[in-house]
Enzyme design. Structure first.
Site, PDB file in Angstrom:
ATOM      1  N   HIS A  17       8.689   9.005   0.164  1.00 18.94           N
ATOM      2  CA  HIS A  17       9.555   8.078   0.897  1.00 18.94           C
ATOM      3  C   HIS A  17      10.083   8.737   2.169  1.00 18.94           C
ATOM      4  O   HIS A  17      10.093   8.129   3.242  1.00 18.94           O
ATOM      5  CB  HIS A  17      10.787   7.696   0.055  1.00 18.94           C
ATOM      6  CG  HIS A  17      10.518   6.819  -1.121  1.00 18.94           C
ATOM      7  ND1 HIS A  17      10.903   7.133  -2.397  1.00 18.94           N
ATOM      8  CD2 HIS A  17       9.936   5.596  -1.213  1.00 18.94           C
ATOM      9  CE1 HIS A  17      10.575   6.152  -3.224  1.00 18.94           C
ATOM     10  NE2 HIS A  17       9.968   5.216  -2.531  1.00 18.94           N
ATOM     11  N   LYS A  41      14.819  -5.855 -12.713  1.00 15.19           N
ATOM     12  CA  LYS A  41      14.432  -4.482 -13.059  1.00 15.19           C
ATOM     13  C   LYS A  41      15.659  -3.734 -13.562  1.00 15.19           C
ATOM     14  O   LYS A  41      16.775  -4.015 -13.126  1.00 15.19           O
ATOM     15  CB  LYS A  41      13.930  -3.752 -11.800  1.00 15.19           C
ATOM     16  CG  LYS A  41      12.465  -3.992 -11.481  1.00 15.19           C
ATOM     17  CD  LYS A  41      12.017  -3.018 -10.396  1.00 15.19           C
ATOM     18  CE  LYS A  41      10.582  -3.264  -9.959  1.00 15.19           C
ATOM     19  NZ  LYS A  41      10.175  -2.364  -8.868  1.00 15.19           N
ATOM     20  N   ARG A  91      -0.383   4.177  -0.408  1.00 18.86           N
ATOM     21  CA  ARG A  91      -0.967   5.360  -1.060  1.00 18.86           C
ATOM     22  C   ARG A  91      -2.403   5.038  -1.447  1.00 18.86           C
ATOM     23  O   ARG A  91      -3.289   5.087  -0.641  1.00 18.86           O
ATOM     24  CB  ARG A  91      -0.138   5.743  -2.296  1.00 18.86           C
ATOM     25  CG  ARG A  91       1.126   6.495  -1.971  1.00 18.86           C
ATOM     26  CD  ARG A  91       2.103   6.446  -3.097  1.00 18.86           C
ATOM     27  NE  ARG A  91       2.550   5.070  -3.305  1.00 18.86           N
ATOM     28  CZ  ARG A  91       3.466   4.690  -4.182  1.00 18.86           C
ATOM     29  NH1 ARG A  91       3.991   5.578  -4.984  1.00 18.86           N
ATOM     30  NH2 ARG A  91       3.841   3.432  -4.270  1.00 18.86           N
ATOM     31  N   SER A 129       8.090   7.336  -7.524  1.00 15.86           N
ATOM     32  CA  SER A 129       9.362   7.457  -8.241  1.00 15.86           C
ATOM     33  C   SER A 129       9.120   7.455  -9.748  1.00 15.86           C
ATOM     34  O   SER A 129       9.790   8.180 -10.491  1.00 15.86           O
ATOM     35  CB  SER A 129      10.294   6.297  -7.883  1.00 15.86           C
ATOM     36  OG  SER A 129      10.618   6.339  -6.520  1.00 15.86           O
TER      37      SER A 129
HETATM   38  P1  ADP Z   1       8.878  -0.866  -4.229  1.00 18.61           P
HETATM   39  O1  ADP Z   1       9.341  -1.155  -5.631  1.00 18.61           O
HETATM   40  O2  ADP Z   1       9.339  -1.865  -3.223  1.00 18.61           O
HETATM   41  O3  ADP Z   1       7.412  -0.550  -4.087  1.00 18.61           O
HETATM   42  P2  ADP Z   1       9.325   1.958  -3.881  1.00 18.61           P
HETATM   43  O4  ADP Z   1      10.648   2.668  -3.808  1.00 18.61           O
HETATM   44  O5  ADP Z   1       8.450   2.305  -5.029  1.00 18.61           O
HETATM   45  O6  ADP Z   1       9.695   0.436  -3.836  1.00 18.61           O
HETATM   46  O7  ADP Z   1       8.509   2.199  -2.541  1.00 18.61           O
HETATM   47  C1  ADP Z   1       9.035   1.842  -1.287  1.00 18.61           C
HETATM   48  C2  ADP Z   1       7.960   2.044  -0.232  1.00 18.61           C
HETATM   49  O8  ADP Z   1       7.633   3.426  -0.119  1.00 18.61           O
HETATM   50  C3  ADP Z   1       6.646   1.339  -0.557  1.00 18.61           C
HETATM   51  O9  ADP Z   1       6.099   0.843   0.641  1.00 18.61           O
HETATM   52  C4  ADP Z   1       5.777   2.431  -1.108  1.00 18.61           C
HETATM   53  O10 ADP Z   1       4.404   2.171  -0.910  1.00 18.61           O
HETATM   54  C5  ADP Z   1       6.236   3.592  -0.244  1.00 18.61           C
HETATM   55  N1  ADP Z   1       5.962   4.870  -0.892  1.00 18.61           N
HETATM   56  C6  ADP Z   1       6.436   5.333  -2.055  1.00 18.61           C
HETATM   57  N2  ADP Z   1       5.941   6.557  -2.323  1.00 18.61           N
HETATM   58  C7  ADP Z   1       5.132   6.877  -1.286  1.00 18.61           C
HETATM   59  C8  ADP Z   1       4.294   8.000  -0.965  1.00 18.61           C
HETATM   60  N3  ADP Z   1       4.189   9.038  -1.791  1.00 18.61           N
HETATM   61  N4  ADP Z   1       3.605   7.966   0.198  1.00 18.61           N
HETATM   62  C9  ADP Z   1       3.689   6.898   1.012  1.00 18.61           C
HETATM   63  N5  ADP Z   1       4.438   5.814   0.770  1.00 18.61           N
HETATM   64  C10 ADP Z   1       5.152   5.792  -0.367  1.00 18.61           C
END
Ligand code: ADP
Length: 162
Positions: A17, A41, A91, A129
């Site tokens: 992130h 959630k 990803r 996460s």
């Molecule tokens: P959501 O539940 O909306 O997907 P996340 O917190 O899981 O929320 O992710 C928020 C954003 O960050 C998403 O666009 C996700 O693809 C991106 N993201 C999460 N981890 C990574 C990573 N390792 N590399 C690139 N983008 C990431």
């Protein structure tokens, strides 16, 4: 003033992130990291913890961002805060289908807010996460996965849960 919104669950914020937020900050004048309030959630970290960890991690990385919580339609939120773009990270191929659907629908709902994608940096491609939560709960080393300033808080919260 070009404003972007980086929306997500951030449960918790990871190095992946942070990389996306850093890259967004290099393109936009202002970055708003927006934590989704989703009653469907049940997150491992409270809203306040997630906001606090984003602020701590961004400050440690020298990134000036705003952190907010939103609910409802993302495009409405983006419009409300005056953002011209929604920033998301990609990803694996598995992210693509969902992201494409969301970006297309958001464009349909509001064509003046663009969705911008950043490809994950190779070293963060495997970080999510959910993996942080899994490894942390099992007592594994999460130091390569989350920013140093929040590691202790992440581990304390995860290991104190039944
Ligand atoms: P959501 O539940 O909306 O997907 P996340 O917190 O899981 O929320 O992710 C928020 C954003 O960050 C998403 O666009 C996700 O693809 C991106 N993201 C999460 N981890 C990574 C990573 N390792 N590399 C690139 N983008 C990431």
């Amino acid at each position: 003033m070009r404003i972007c919104v980086c929306p997500g669950s951030f449960d918790p914020i990871t190095n992946g992130h942070l990389d996306i937020i850093r890259r967004a900050a290099s393109l936009f004048d202002k970055v708003i990291v927006a934590v989704l309030r989703n009653s469907a959630k049940s997150p491992s970290f409270t809203e306040a913890q997630r906001v606090d960890m984003i602020l701590t991690a961004c400050a440690e990385a020298g990134l000036t961002v705003e952190v907010d919580v939103f609910e409802g339609l993302l495009v409405e939120y983006a419009r409300k805060v005056g953002a011209c773009a929604i920033v998301r990270g990609l990803r694996a191929v598995s992210d693509f289908e969902y992201e494409m659907q969301m970006a297309s629908l958001n464009n349909l709902l509001c064509s003046d807010v663009q969705t911008v994608f950043f490809m994950t940096s190779a070293q963060y491609a495997y970080i999510s996460s959910s993996m942080v939560r899994e490894i942390g709960r099992l007592g594994g080393d999460i130091s390569a996965l989350v920013p140093p300033s929040i590691q202790e808080q992440v581990l304390c919260t995860l290991t104190s849960k039944p």
